[in-house]
Design a protein around this motif. Structure first.
Motif, PDB file in Angstrom:
ATOM      1  N   LEU A 246       0.844  -1.194   0.000  1.00 38.90           N
ATOM      2  CA  LEU A 246       0.000   0.000   0.000  1.00 38.90           C
ATOM      3  C   LEU A 246       0.876   1.239   0.000  1.00 38.90           C
ATOM      4  N   THR A 247       0.322   2.334  -0.444  1.00 36.58           N
ATOM      5  CA  THR A 247       1.005   3.622  -0.404  1.00 36.58           C
ATOM      6  C   THR A 247       0.574   4.376   0.854  1.00 36.58           C
ATOM      7  N   PRO A 248       1.311   5.405   1.252  1.00 35.83           N
ATOM      8  CA  PRO A 248       0.868   6.208   2.394  1.00 35.83           C
ATOM      9  C   PRO A 248      -0.526   6.799   2.187  1.00 35.83           C
ATOM     10  N   GLN A 249      -0.872   7.119   0.951  1.00 32.00           N
ATOM     11  CA  GLN A 249      -2.194   7.678   0.671  1.00 32.00           C
ATOM     12  C   GLN A 249      -3.288   6.633   0.897  1.00 32.00           C
ATOM     13  N   GLN A 250      -2.968   5.370   0.646  1.00 30.44           N
ATOM     14  CA  GLN A 250      -3.944   4.309   0.877  1.00 30.44           C
ATOM     15  C   GLN A 250      -4.014   3.907   2.351  1.00 30.44           C
ATOM     16  N   LEU A 251      -2.898   4.036   3.051  1.00 28.04           N
ATOM     17  CA  LEU A 251      -2.826   3.579   4.434  1.00 28.04           C
ATOM     18  C   LEU A 251      -3.376   4.656   5.372  1.00 28.04           C
ATOM     19  N   ARG A 252      -4.674   4.857   5.261  1.00 27.84           N
ATOM     20  CA  ARG A 252      -5.362   5.845   6.089  1.00 27.84           C
ATOM     21  C   ARG A 252      -6.561   5.160   6.735  1.00 27.84           C
ATOM     22  N   ALA A 258      -6.873   1.194  12.453  1.00 26.77           N
ATOM     23  CA  ALA A 258      -7.602   0.251  11.602  1.00 26.77           C
ATOM     24  C   ALA A 258      -7.840   0.899  10.238  1.00 26.77           C
ATOM     25  N   PHE A 259      -7.706   0.102   9.164  1.00 26.03           N
ATOM     26  CA  PHE A 259      -7.809   0.682   7.831  1.00 26.03           C
ATOM     27  C   PHE A 259      -8.415  -0.321   6.867  1.00 26.03           C
ATOM     28  N   GLY A 260      -8.813   0.177   5.717  1.00 25.20           N
ATOM     29  CA  GLY A 260      -9.305  -0.682   4.658  1.00 25.20           C
ATOM     30  C   GLY A 260     -10.786  -0.967   4.748  1.00 25.20           C
ATOM     31  N   ALA A 261     -11.285  -1.680   3.749  1.00 27.82           N
ATOM     32  CA  ALA A 261     -12.713  -1.929   3.613  1.00 27.82           C
ATOM     33  C   ALA A 261     -13.292  -2.705   4.784  1.00 27.82           C
ATOM     34  N   ASN A 283      -3.809  -5.842  -1.122  1.00 26.92           N
ATOM     35  CA  ASN A 283      -4.464  -4.534  -1.048  1.00 26.92           C
ATOM     36  C   ASN A 283      -5.874  -4.698  -0.472  1.00 26.92           C
ATOM     37  N   VAL A 284      -6.042  -4.368   0.799  1.00 23.14           N
ATOM     38  CA  VAL A 284      -7.358  -4.490   1.441  1.00 23.14           C
ATOM     39  C   VAL A 284      -8.099  -3.167   1.446  1.00 23.14           C
ATOM     40  N   VAL A 285      -7.603  -2.212   0.679  1.00 15.13           N
ATOM     41  CA  VAL A 285      -8.223  -0.882   0.639  1.00 15.13           C
ATOM     42  C   VAL A 285      -9.152  -0.743  -0.551  1.00 15.13           C
ATOM     43  N   ASP A 286      -8.656  -1.012  -1.769  1.00 23.78           N
ATOM     44  CA  ASP A 286      -9.504  -0.803  -2.939  1.00 23.78           C
ATOM     45  C   ASP A 286      -9.352  -1.900  -3.999  1.00 23.78           C
ATOM     46  N   ASP A 287      -8.896  -3.078  -3.586  1.00 22.36           N
ATOM     47  CA  ASP A 287      -8.799  -4.228  -4.480  1.00 22.36           C
ATOM     48  C   ASP A 287      -9.812  -5.262  -3.984  1.00 22.36           C
TER      49      ASP A 287
END
Length: 475
Positions: A246-252, A258-261, A283-287
């Protein structure tokens, strides 16, 4: 405060802080690391004590707004730290201790380099990702928040299991049917449970927190009362960035990291995240494939039993001995039937050899539930009975099931924190409670309540009602 009480009040401490308004008055809510493993209370990854920010927002603002899909809601400008001592009374949460630690923040972060190096993080990555960190002291207020009022379990369910969320959940299940099917085949975890987690944790990726996970965990690793725990989360977040998942922009995410979907803590990400679509990144944010599969991997690790449900709504007979309603007491379905417990609506149980415990979250005047092993798996995602009940019920509704058949005692008034403290103090004065009164009604308090109720000939259901408090005041 006993160990059990600490664990079961955990709704208030880690994971994105989703439920800093505990449902404690009616059920044993949070405990320990949470959702996720822990701290995310979202093991789900959250850790005991906190709930994810998205759940917290939902409980504080029941009116549902449906944002555009796949886009995180914009967070309001962060508030400043109050500058006051924390409500926990912990010596590291005094205002002076917080200021001293904040002044030492840069040296504290730099001191993590040897451990980061041992984990394979390069000097270049360490310098790059820690260069702009600064203490977010507002987190200290969030960590030690102690809401005066709580929500009843029925209000909690009303807020989280809504028609709008059900509609969106069915759309998500249809849109990604092939992926859900592939994941279900690979891990044996019910697709509806995964969809329910996704919906309740982040409202299908439209809510989830907008704080830098690295900055939040660095703050908590250097300041406050849980530095040891958050040091590991901070270093795990650095590993995620160094490896390029993940990128710093995704790791929010939430204030607790706690992060991601489906709201993973960094250490939970390390343990459970998978690259299901084989694109080289977890990628648990947008994949979507990685989101669904990583959540399923967590449940498989936590002993999810394929082909089984989480539990059943049941009718508990009048005069029932509620001392049997204990998470530590599991009987076969056949044994529960011998005690007079029947499935709501007259339906038969599929297997009378399954073992279950009885949960009566609203006491003798509300519905009962026989909880199977998969309910415990949900609680390993987030150690709150109310949360697990919401997930199980939401999954059933997504599958086509209807609302609960029995009525909740909506006329009951939920006790304020001041009243919960008084309840524990009165129970202690009368020899029923041996813990330290703290306003969090966990297992030890319910046990004490049952003993008191039995002593006065009332149903020993452990439900902290205003009527029980009045009886205690009169004795």
């Amino acid at each position: 405060m006993t160990r059990i009480e600490r664990e079961e009040s955990a709704w208030l401490m880690v994971a994105g802080a989703a439920l800093t308004m505990s449902v404690v008055a009616v059920v044993s809510l949070m405990a320990g690391p949470a959702h996720g493993q822990t701290a995310s209370g979202r093991g789900g990854l959250v850790q005991r004590g906190d709930v994810t920010g998205s759940i917290q927002q939902q409980l504080q603002a029941p009116r549902q707004v449906r944002p555009a899909p796949r886009r995180m809601a914009q967070a309001a400008p962060p508030k400043e730290w109050s500058g006051e001592d924390g409500a926990s009374g912990h010596p590291l949460m005094t205002a002076d201790a917080i200021r001293r630690s904040a002044a030492n923040f840069d040296r504290c972060v730099a001191g993590f380099w040897p451990e980061a190096h041992r984990r394979g993080i390069s000097q270049q990555s360490f310098t790059r990702f820690t260069a702009d960190l600064s203490p977010d002291l507002r987190i200290m207020d969030l960590m030690d928040s102690q809401p005066e009022f709580t929500k009843a379990v029925w209000d909690y369910l009303d807020i989280l299991v809504t028609d709008a969320r059900l509609t969106r959940g069915r759309e998500v299940l249809a849109q990604h049917a092939a992926t859900f099917a592939a994941v279900e085949k690979a891990y044996g975890v019910d697709r509806y449970i995964i969809a329910a987690i996704w919906g309740i944790e982040s409202n299908y990726s439209t809510q989830g927190g907008d704080r830098s996970v690295l900055n939040s965990t660095a703050t908590l690793a250097c300041i406050g009362r849980r530095q040891g725990y958050f040091k590991d989360e901070f270093l795990a977040a650095l590993e995620i960035l160094h490896h390029g998942d993940l990128t710093p922009q995704q790791l929010r995410g939430s204030w607790a990291g706690a992060f991601g979907a489906t709201q993973f803590m960094p250490t939970a990400f390390k343990r459970f995240a998978v690259d299901f679509d084989r694109d080289g990144k977890r990628n648990v944010v947008d994949d979507v494939p990685d989101i669904i599969a990583s959540t399923a991997a967590k449940f498989k690790k936590d002993n999810w039993q394929p082909g089984q449900t989480w539990g059943y709504e049941v009718e508990v007979p009048q005069g029932f001995n509620y001392l049997h309603a204990d998470r530590a007491k599991s009987y076969t379905i056949a044994q529960w039937e011998q005690l007079g417990v029947k499935r709501a609506g007259g339906k038969p149980f599929p297997r009378n050899t399954d073992k279950a415990f009885l949960l009566a979250p609203a006491g003798a005047d509300g519905p009962g539930f026989l909880m199977l092993g998969n309910f415990r798996s949900i609680m390993r995602y987030n150690p709150s009975e109310a949360y697990a009940l919401a997930i199980g019920h939401f999954a059933d509704r997504l599958r086509g099931g209807g609302p609960f058949l029995q009525e909740w005692p909506r006329q009951e008034r939920v006790l304020s924190r001041t009243e919960r403290l008084e309840l524990q103090q009165l129970l202690a004065q009368r020899g029923f409670y041996r813990g330290e009164p703290d306003g969090n009604l966990g297992g030890e308090t319910r046990k004490a309540l049952r003993s008191f109720q039995a002593s006065i000939g009332a149903p020993a259901d452990g439900f902290a009602s205003s009527g029980v408090l009045d009886r205690l005041r009169r004795r």
